[in-house]
Write an enzyme that holds these catalytic residues in place. Structure first.
Site, mmCIF file in Angstrom:
data_model
loop_
_atom_site.group_PDB
_atom_site.id
_atom_site.type_symbol
_atom_site.label_atom_id
_atom_site.label_comp_id
_atom_site.label_asym_id
_atom_site.label_seq_id
_atom_site.Cartn_x
_atom_site.Cartn_y
_atom_site.Cartn_z
ATOM 1 N N ALA A 45 -38.715 25.537 -28.233
ATOM 2 C CA ALA A 45 -37.496 25.920 -28.947
ATOM 3 C C ALA A 45 -36.636 24.714 -29.326
ATOM 4 O O ALA A 45 -36.046 24.678 -30.406
ATOM 5 C CB ALA A 45 -36.684 26.897 -28.102
ATOM 6 N N GLU A 46 -36.545 23.720 -28.436
ATOM 7 C CA GLU A 46 -35.705 22.557 -28.713
ATOM 8 C C GLU A 46 -36.362 21.290 -28.160
ATOM 9 O O GLU A 46 -36.965 21.310 -27.079
ATOM 10 C CB GLU A 46 -34.323 22.680 -28.049
ATOM 11 C CG GLU A 46 -33.545 23.917 -28.415
ATOM 12 C CD GLU A 46 -32.617 23.723 -29.597
ATOM 13 O OE1 GLU A 46 -32.475 22.578 -30.063
ATOM 14 O OE2 GLU A 46 -32.023 24.733 -30.012
ATOM 15 N N THR A 47 -36.207 20.206 -28.910
ATOM 16 C CA THR A 47 -36.519 18.875 -28.409
ATOM 17 C C THR A 47 -35.242 18.047 -28.429
ATOM 18 O O THR A 47 -34.527 18.032 -29.443
ATOM 19 C CB THR A 47 -37.608 18.187 -29.250
ATOM 20 O OG1 THR A 47 -38.839 18.916 -29.115
ATOM 21 C CG2 THR A 47 -37.844 16.753 -28.784
#
Length: 262
Positions: A45-47
């Protein structure tokens, strides 16, 4: 070019729970299109990418589609990476971000994140979102995200999203929170983002910037416990401070590795 890559499960005390985020330390900022390609390849979902300076850490968050203005679980993951893997000495970590300075206080294995409060206000629900919901909400609010209030925790567990309809709307950079009073927790929630590669975010720290002040006012208490009841589930310890909120949680390291770019 070789870069270190850490995958951390945030808002959980065990791997395979909470919300996975990748963390990539940088010496200097790389072009945004390269950061986006790395994020897409990571497929979570997020880096979070960060560059460490003497007195602060410049932190940015990317989904596979866009750069985000605020992300709780990837901030927690970055703090966990700094403290448990990279040997960061201070128990206070200061991040400079698109949402201003964010402070994380390390208290044993708990990370206390000092975030801005985003009290939602009454709003009308776009017809597309309404049509996509298997259960209609009792009340509708909005800050960055639409926040839909339901009768019961069971409603939150049961709700289904018709993605074919839901994806007709773009809320960039926001999403849709569904929430209700909890049976064991003060409140529970889930979070959905239209037109995103990952429809349901497992645990959404930034959504609690709105959930905390709302439920604090409604329940008449400023210290609350919350669960995001996605399939992976996550636990959040919350405090309402007026114009700020404290969002606390644990994290576990899933993997440590290396990535290469051309």
């Amino acid at each position: 070019m070789k870069l270190d890559l850490y995958q951390i499960d945030a808002f959980t005390d065990s791997v395979f729970g909470g919300n996975p985020a990748c963390v990539v330390p940088l010496d200097n900022w790389l072009p945004d299109n390269l950061l986006m390609k790395i994020t897409q390849e990571n497929a979570v979902a997020e880096t979070a990418f960060f560059v460490q300076h003497k007195d602060y850490i410049h932190l940015r968050w990317f989904t596979p589609e866009i750069e985000m203005d605020l992300c709780g679980h990837a901030t927690l993951a970055t703090a966990h990476c700094l403290k448990t893997i990279l040997g960061y000495s201070s128990d206070i970590i200061r991040f400079e971000t698109l949402s201003g300075e964010l402070k994380v206080i390390v208290d044993g294995d708990v990370y206390r994140m000092d975030f801005p409060s985003r009290m939602p206000t009454k709003a009308a629900l776009p017809e597309i979102i309404s049509q996509s919901l298997s259960i209609q909400p009792k009340e509708i609010f909005k800050s960055r995200d639409y926040m839909l209030v339901y009768e019961s925790e069971q409603d939150i567990k049961d709700i289904q999203i018709n993605r074919q309809i839901f994806d007709q709307i773009n809320l960039d950079p926001g999403g849709v929170i569904v929430t209700a009073r909890g049976l064991k927790d003060d409140f529970v929630s889930r979070f959905f983002t239209p037109q995103a590669s990952i429809l349901e975010d497992p645990v959404t720290g930034s959504a609690h910037c709105s959930l905390i002040p709302f439920w604090a006012e409604r329940l008449g208490k400023n210290v609350l416990e919350a669960s995001q009841i996605s399939e992976r589930k996550g636990k959040l310890y919350c405090e309402n401070l007026g114009d700020r909120v404290i969002i606390s949680g644990k994290a576990r390291t899933y993997s440590v590795g290396t990535l290469w770019t051309d």
